[in-house]
Design a protein around this motif. Structure first.
Motif, PDB file in Angstrom:
ATOM      1  N   ALA A 193       0.791  -1.335  -0.018  1.00 29.52           N
ATOM      2  CA  ALA A 193      -0.075  -0.172   0.051  1.00 29.52           C
ATOM      3  C   ALA A 193       0.779   1.064  -0.110  1.00 29.52           C
ATOM      4  N   GLU A 194       2.052   1.107   0.591  1.00 29.62           N
ATOM      5  CA  GLU A 194       3.049   2.399   0.580  1.00 29.62           C
ATOM      6  C   GLU A 194       3.642   2.563  -0.690  1.00 29.62           C
ATOM      7  N   GLN A 195       3.499   1.488  -1.479  1.00 26.26           N
ATOM      8  CA  GLN A 195       4.190   1.706  -2.903  1.00 26.26           C
ATOM      9  C   GLN A 195       3.143   1.907  -3.914  1.00 26.26           C
ATOM     10  N   THR A 196       1.851   1.775  -3.838  1.00 23.52           N
ATOM     11  CA  THR A 196       0.885   2.022  -4.418  1.00 23.52           C
ATOM     12  C   THR A 196       0.083   3.428  -4.136  1.00 23.52           C
ATOM     13  N   TYR A 197       0.122   4.286  -5.560  1.00 22.04           N
ATOM     14  CA  TYR A 197      -0.370   5.766  -5.347  1.00 22.04           C
ATOM     15  C   TYR A 197      -1.637   5.906  -6.068  1.00 22.04           C
ATOM     16  N   PHE A 198      -2.415   6.634  -5.522  1.00 26.75           N
ATOM     17  CA  PHE A 198      -3.730   7.144  -6.210  1.00 26.75           C
ATOM     18  C   PHE A 198      -3.704   8.421  -6.165  1.00 26.75           C
ATOM     19  N   ALA A 199      -4.781   9.295  -6.919  1.00 24.56           N
ATOM     20  CA  ALA A 199      -4.939  10.694  -6.788  1.00 24.56           C
ATOM     21  C   ALA A 199      -6.400  10.653  -6.870  1.00 24.56           C
ATOM     22  N   GLN A 200      -6.768  12.075  -6.266  1.00 25.47           N
ATOM     23  CA  GLN A 200      -8.320  12.295  -6.266  1.00 25.47           C
ATOM     24  C   GLN A 200      -8.568  13.486  -7.018  1.00 25.47           C
ATOM     25  N   THR A 201      -9.650  13.360  -7.650  1.00 26.70           N
ATOM     26  CA  THR A 201     -10.241  14.459  -8.494  1.00 26.70           C
ATOM     27  C   THR A 201     -10.881  15.508  -7.688  1.00 26.70           C
ATOM     28  N   VAL A 233     -11.354   8.595  -7.199  1.00 27.01           N
ATOM     29  CA  VAL A 233     -10.103   8.166  -7.080  1.00 27.01           C
ATOM     30  C   VAL A 233      -9.508   7.475  -8.205  1.00 27.01           C
ATOM     31  N   VAL A 234      -8.466   7.981  -8.642  1.00 31.19           N
ATOM     32  CA  VAL A 234      -7.741   7.501  -9.887  1.00 31.19           C
ATOM     33  C   VAL A 234      -6.380   6.915  -9.530  1.00 31.19           C
ATOM     34  N   ASP A 235      -6.407   5.546 -10.388  1.00 22.81           N
ATOM     35  CA  ASP A 235      -5.090   4.785  -9.789  1.00 22.81           C
ATOM     36  C   ASP A 235      -4.064   5.285 -11.099  1.00 22.81           C
ATOM     37  N   GLU A 236      -2.980   4.469 -10.596  1.00 19.96           N
ATOM     38  CA  GLU A 236      -1.717   4.942 -11.395  1.00 19.96           C
ATOM     39  C   GLU A 236      -1.887   4.672 -12.916  1.00 19.96           C
ATOM     40  N   LYS A 237      -2.796   3.690 -13.472  1.00 24.78           N
ATOM     41  CA  LYS A 237      -2.996   3.392 -14.908  1.00 24.78           C
ATOM     42  C   LYS A 237      -4.273   4.307 -15.205  1.00 24.78           C
ATOM     43  N   LYS A 274     -10.221  -1.998   3.395  1.00 26.09           N
ATOM     44  CA  LYS A 274      -8.876  -2.448   3.452  1.00 26.09           C
ATOM     45  C   LYS A 274      -8.058  -1.559   3.002  1.00 26.09           C
ATOM     46  N   LEU A 275      -6.869  -1.272   3.481  1.00 20.35           N
ATOM     47  CA  LEU A 275      -6.018   0.063   2.900  1.00 20.35           C
ATOM     48  C   LEU A 275      -5.320  -0.545   1.678  1.00 20.35           C
ATOM     49  N   VAL A 276      -5.374  -0.121   0.774  1.00 21.05           N
ATOM     50  CA  VAL A 276      -4.828  -0.450  -0.666  1.00 21.05           C
ATOM     51  C   VAL A 276      -3.737   0.657  -1.316  1.00 21.05           C
ATOM     52  N   GLY A 277      -3.557   1.767  -0.596  1.00 22.78           N
ATOM     53  CA  GLY A 277      -2.668   2.623  -1.296  1.00 22.78           C
ATOM     54  C   GLY A 277      -2.533   3.986  -0.510  1.00 22.78           C
ATOM     55  N   THR A 278      -1.871   4.903  -1.012  1.00 26.01           N
ATOM     56  CA  THR A 278      -1.539   6.293  -0.595  1.00 26.01           C
ATOM     57  C   THR A 278      -2.052   7.251  -1.434  1.00 26.01           C
ATOM     58  N   ARG A 322      -0.915   8.934 -17.516  1.00 22.98           N
ATOM     59  CA  ARG A 322      -2.391   8.339 -17.542  1.00 22.98           C
ATOM     60  C   ARG A 322      -3.105   8.735 -16.364  1.00 22.98           C
ATOM     61  N   MET A 323      -2.470   8.709 -15.187  1.00 22.77           N
ATOM     62  CA  MET A 323      -3.225   9.451 -13.972  1.00 22.77           C
ATOM     63  C   MET A 323      -3.427  10.576 -14.218  1.00 22.77           C
ATOM     64  N   ALA A 324      -2.517  11.495 -14.615  1.00 20.20           N
ATOM     65  CA  ALA A 324      -2.631  13.139 -14.867  1.00 20.20           C
ATOM     66  C   ALA A 324      -3.849  13.581 -15.782  1.00 20.20           C
TER      67      ALA A 324
END
Length: 127
Positions: free
Chosen positions: A29-37, A42-46, A66-70, A79-81
């Protein structure tokens, strides 16, 4: 007595396995990043919009809590951007958003110009 000791050993092995799995999930989870619009998606790295994911603080949780990312402040992939940019363009302005100063100044100038223009037209009609 041997059966009881075997039971205790098995119980301890289960606890150790659960702790190890939890530690591995935390590390992932610490190595998986998400962004919020802007509209809360919630948007994943892909660049995929993750349905059912929630954000608490800077952590992202799935539907089963369950914790899935940061959550990151800046997008980590192109792609995330792009997805965040497209979703933010769809979002309506929220209450309290800062107003552009140029717009305010322009509106004031248009108002003053129309008042001066009407005043000048009124004087010409009197003559």
């Amino acid at each position: 007595m041997k059966a009881y000791n075997d039971y205790l050993a098995a119980e301890q092995a289960v606890k150790d396995a659960e702790e190890k799995a939890k530690a591995q999930a935390q590390a992932k989870a610490e190595q998986t990043y998400f962004a919020q619009t802007a509209n809360g998606k919630v948007v994943d790295e892909k660049g995929h919009i993750m349905v059912g994911y929630t954000v608490k603080g800077n952590q992202v949780f799935d539907a089963q809590s369950k914790l899935v990312g940061t959550l990151t402040q800046t997008s980590t992939t192109r792609r995330m951007a792009n997805t965040v940019k497209q979703e933010n363009a769809k979002a309506l302005p929220q209450m309290g958003d800062k107003q552009n100063n140029n717009t305010t100044v322009g509106a004031i100038l248009v108002g003053l110009g129309s008042l001066l223009g009407l005043g000048a037209l009124g004087k010409r009609k009197e003559d």
